[in-house]
Design a protein around this motif. Structure first.
Motif, PDB file in Angstrom:
ATOM      1  N   LEU A  29       0.823  -1.211   0.000  1.00  0.00           N
ATOM      2  CA  LEU A  29       0.000   0.000   0.000  1.00  0.00           C
ATOM      3  C   LEU A  29       0.857   1.261   0.000  1.00  0.00           C
ATOM      4  N   VAL A  30       1.946   1.272   0.768  1.00  0.00           N
ATOM      5  CA  VAL A  30       2.852   2.427   0.771  1.00  0.00           C
ATOM      6  C   VAL A  30       3.480   2.601  -0.600  1.00  0.00           C
ATOM      7  N   LEU A  31       3.885   1.499  -1.211  1.00  0.00           N
ATOM      8  CA  LEU A  31       4.464   1.553  -2.554  1.00  0.00           C
ATOM      9  C   LEU A  31       3.450   2.096  -3.558  1.00  0.00           C
ATOM     10  N   LEU A  32       2.190   1.687  -3.412  1.00  0.00           N
ATOM     11  CA  LEU A  32       1.148   2.163  -4.326  1.00  0.00           C
ATOM     12  C   LEU A  32       0.963   3.668  -4.200  1.00  0.00           C
ATOM     13  N   TYR A  37       1.769   9.008  -6.630  1.00  0.00           N
ATOM     14  CA  TYR A  37       2.320  10.367  -6.535  1.00  0.00           C
ATOM     15  C   TYR A  37       3.252  10.637  -7.713  1.00  0.00           C
ATOM     16  N   PHE A  38       4.106   9.687  -8.053  1.00  0.00           N
ATOM     17  CA  PHE A  38       5.042   9.878  -9.150  1.00  0.00           C
ATOM     18  C   PHE A  38       4.320  10.047 -10.488  1.00  0.00           C
ATOM     19  N   VAL A  39       3.200   9.341 -10.652  1.00  0.00           N
ATOM     20  CA  VAL A  39       2.496   9.357 -11.938  1.00  0.00           C
ATOM     21  C   VAL A  39       1.525  10.526 -12.041  1.00  0.00           C
ATOM     22  N   LEU A  40       0.833  10.820 -10.961  1.00  0.00           N
ATOM     23  CA  LEU A  40      -0.258  11.795 -11.033  1.00  0.00           C
ATOM     24  C   LEU A  40       0.144  13.212 -10.649  1.00  0.00           C
ATOM     25  N   PRO A  42       2.530  16.503 -10.755  1.00  0.00           N
ATOM     26  CA  PRO A  42       3.601  17.111 -11.583  1.00  0.00           C
ATOM     27  C   PRO A  42       4.938  17.164 -10.857  1.00  0.00           C
ATOM     28  N   LYS A  43       4.913  17.330  -9.521  1.00  0.00           N
ATOM     29  CA  LYS A  43       6.162  17.373  -8.780  1.00  0.00           C
ATOM     30  C   LYS A  43       6.872  16.019  -8.749  1.00  0.00           C
ATOM     31  N   GLY A  44       6.110  14.951  -8.975  1.00  0.00           N
ATOM     32  CA  GLY A  44       6.712  13.618  -8.926  1.00  0.00           C
ATOM     33  C   GLY A  44       7.147  13.087 -10.269  1.00  0.00           C
ATOM     34  N   TYR A  45       6.960  13.878 -11.340  1.00  0.00           N
ATOM     35  CA  TYR A  45       7.310  13.406 -12.680  1.00  0.00           C
ATOM     36  C   TYR A  45       8.757  12.937 -12.800  1.00  0.00           C
ATOM     37  N   PRO A  46       9.732  13.662 -12.224  1.00  0.00           N
ATOM     38  CA  PRO A  46      11.129  13.205 -12.395  1.00  0.00           C
ATOM     39  C   PRO A  46      11.390  11.815 -11.830  1.00  0.00           C
ATOM     40  N   TYR A  47      10.523  11.374 -10.920  1.00  0.00           N
ATOM     41  CA  TYR A  47      10.758  10.078 -10.285  1.00  0.00           C
ATOM     42  C   TYR A  47      10.056   8.929 -11.006  1.00  0.00           C
ATOM     43  N   ARG A  48       9.317   9.229 -12.068  1.00  0.00           N
ATOM     44  CA  ARG A  48       8.582   8.172 -12.760  1.00  0.00           C
ATOM     45  C   ARG A  48       9.501   7.101 -13.312  1.00  0.00           C
ATOM     46  N   TYR A  49      10.696   7.508 -13.728  1.00  0.00           N
ATOM     47  CA  TYR A  49      11.622   6.544 -14.314  1.00  0.00           C
ATOM     48  C   TYR A  49      12.240   5.631 -13.253  1.00  0.00           C
TER      49      TYR A  49
END
Length: 545
Positions: A29-32, A37-40, A42-49
């Motif tokens: 659940l924490v991972l989800l 956050y990374f996907v949705l 904008p501040k988390g975009y750099p971490y999507r990779y």
């Protein structure tokens, strides 16, 4: 994303609610939440990779660490593999905890089938009874712990009369499938055990019209038969000395409650001796860690293994580095002819899988009966008695060090050769002008500059050999055994192989709690050694002069 969130959320919540693996459920659940956050955001975009790496980090690193730490403070192991609720359920409903009230079965029976449906016909004292398939009475999830059926007097027609090859019940015809006293149905005994007994009758009890209980047990003749039984254990409430009521598990035969302590239930005999019945996973605090200090049968072998682990790792690094560096110095000489051939030949031990090399050394070189060293070199060439490589503690340690040196020196040679080639020739030329000899040039120029590059790799090699499970386990299995120990400890065991044997090969069963405690100790030892070595060597410090 909605479907992914729904599926993973359901999985995590199920693991938590069902208490199957609540820690894993929380981790998921924490991972989800992080992935969302990374996907949705904008501040988390750099971490999507980083999502794949973070997923593997949580599932394969963080959760195993949590589970190991949690297990280290429990008695998890053989005899203590279930929760307290599961242990009580086993006492109450396990077919092994049934007490037959008669030595010989007094109820005859026959099973009749019609497609996937079946009925059981009982006979006793000329009376006939019928029972349909027992229904689940105690169920957790999909697992059924107890089924209950009821014997009833129901009119049914036998075809032909008296022999009952078929019976007709409510207009439905059932064919005679199995009767332990009918030789004609003996060919169906295997199908009866697999399809009917295992799925319906093994965990079932049937109530007779007069209130007695029948259960299917294995009779002396090796056939399944129905006996009148009673359950050995039941739940009862007793009033303690403080006046409070508490729940206990009562032995219905002796009338005495079971003693519950240290994560287990015990029968107390008339002599006051405790007889283990069943255990469950419970919190034991620091007991697993204190065993290493307080139990002499554990602390003695543990300290021997502890110091041998350090000796093994240090000597492995020393021997591989000295031999590898020696070959590297020779191969770095530009005047040496055939350097490419020598490099290829010397790197072969590193190229061959260690699994194969270790077995070749074990069976081909060190075998005490027909090995090359004993049979051809020592006995035939020198005329001396062969060495007991795997039965003598000293020679067993020599064997593992020899094999590990053989497998490790090509790596050190390759690393040292690369570092040597990066040292500028001008330094050596200036040293020659100043009159420095080869020995001085080595200690004043080569070795200091070499260690700047190689020191972190030596620290890494030490940590690797500290946990080098494969070579030890394949070559000696940790043997020969150490005397005077209650745990599976051997003279060549290192901490990691000792931990493995505790967890999976213990003579008295598996001890995951104690093995996890030692794993934590290993982690802090390796982390501490690495930290001190990096600080002392200054290998990762940058110079801005």
């Amino acid at each position: 994303m909605s479907l992914l969130n729904a599926a993973i959320s359901w999985m995590g919540i199920y693991l938590i609610v069902s208490k199957t693996l609540p820690g894993l459920g929380v981790t998921i659940l924490v991972l989800l939440v992080l992935v969302d956050y990374f996907v949705l955001s904008p501040k988390g975009y750099p971490y999507r990779y980083m999502i794949p790496a973070i997923t593997l980090l949580f599932i394969l690193v963080l959760y195993p660490i949590y589970f190991t730490v949690k297990t280290a403070f429990t008695n998890y192991g053989t005899g203590h593999m279930m929760t307290r609720e599961e242990a009580i359920r086993t006492l109450l409903y396990d077919p092994k905890n049934l007490h037959p009230l008669e030595k010989e079965p007094s109820w005859r029976y026959a099973v009749y089938t019609s497609g996937n449906d079946f009925v059981v016909v009982f006979k006793r004292n000329g009376e006939k009874y019928l029972s349909f398939p027992p229904e689940p009475a105690v169920k957790v999830g999909k697992e059924v712990f107890l089924r209950r059926g009821k014997l009833e007097k129901v009119d049914f027609e036998e075809v032909p009369p008296g022999k009952a090859r078929y019976v007709v019940i409510n207009g439905k015809t059932y064919r005679r499938f199995y009767d332990p006293d009918d030789p004609e149905t003996s060919r169906n005994s295997g199908a009866f055990s697999a399809r009917v007994v295992q799925n319906y009758l093994y965990k079932a009890e049937f109530e007779t019209p007069d209130g007695k209980k029948l259960a299917l047990l294995m009779a002396k003749d090796g056939k399944w038969r129905f006996f009148e039984v009673e359950r050995i254990y039941r739940i009862s409430l007793v009033v303690g000395e403080d006046g409070r009521k508490r729940m206990v598990v009562l032995n219905t035969i002796t009338g005495k409650p079971l003693l519950e302590e240290d994560g287990a239930f015990y029968e107390v005999t008339e002599e006051g001796e405790k007889k283990f019945v069943i255990g469950y996973i419970s919190f034991v605090g620091w007991r697993n860690f204190l065993r290493i200090i307080r139990d002499p049968n554990v602390s003695g072998p543990f300290m021997k293994i502890f110091w041998w682990t350090f000796t093994w790792a240090a000597l492995s690094v020393l021997f591989t580095f000295v031999i590898g560096l020696s070959f590297a110095l020779v191969l770095n000489d530009r005047s040496l002819r055939g350097r490419a051939i020598y490099r290829t030949l010397l790197i072969i031990p590193w190229a061959v899988p260690a699994f194969i090399s270790v077995l070749v050394w074990k069976n081909g070189m060190f075998n005490e009966t027909y090995g090359v060293i004993n049979r051809f070199l020592l006995e035939k060439l020198f005329g001396v008695e062969g060495i007991k490589w795997f039965n003598d503690p000293f020679w067993a340690k020599v064997a593992v060090l020899v094999v590990n040196t053989w497998l490790g020196f090509p790596y050190m040679m390759t690393v040292s050769l690369g570092a040597l080639q990066s040292i500028p020739d001008e330094l050596y030329e200036a040293a020659k002008v100043d009159g420095a000899g080869k020995w001085n040039r080595f200690w004043k120029i080569t070795f200091p500059l070499l260690m700047t590059t190689v020191a972190p790799l030596l620290v890494g090699s030490f940590a690797f050999n500290f946990n080098n499970f494969v070579n030890i386990y394949l070559l000696t299995g940790g043997g020969p055994p150490l005397p005077g120990t209650t745990t599976p400890a051997g003279a060549t065991d290192i901490l990691i192989s000792y931990t493995y044997k505790l967890a999976f090969e213990g003579g008295r069963g598996q001890d995951f709690g104690f093995a996890s405690a030692i794993s934590i100790i290993i982690f802090f030892i390796v982390a501490g050694i690495s930290f001190v070595n990096f600080k002392l060597s200054g290998s990762f410090e940058e110079s801005f002069e």
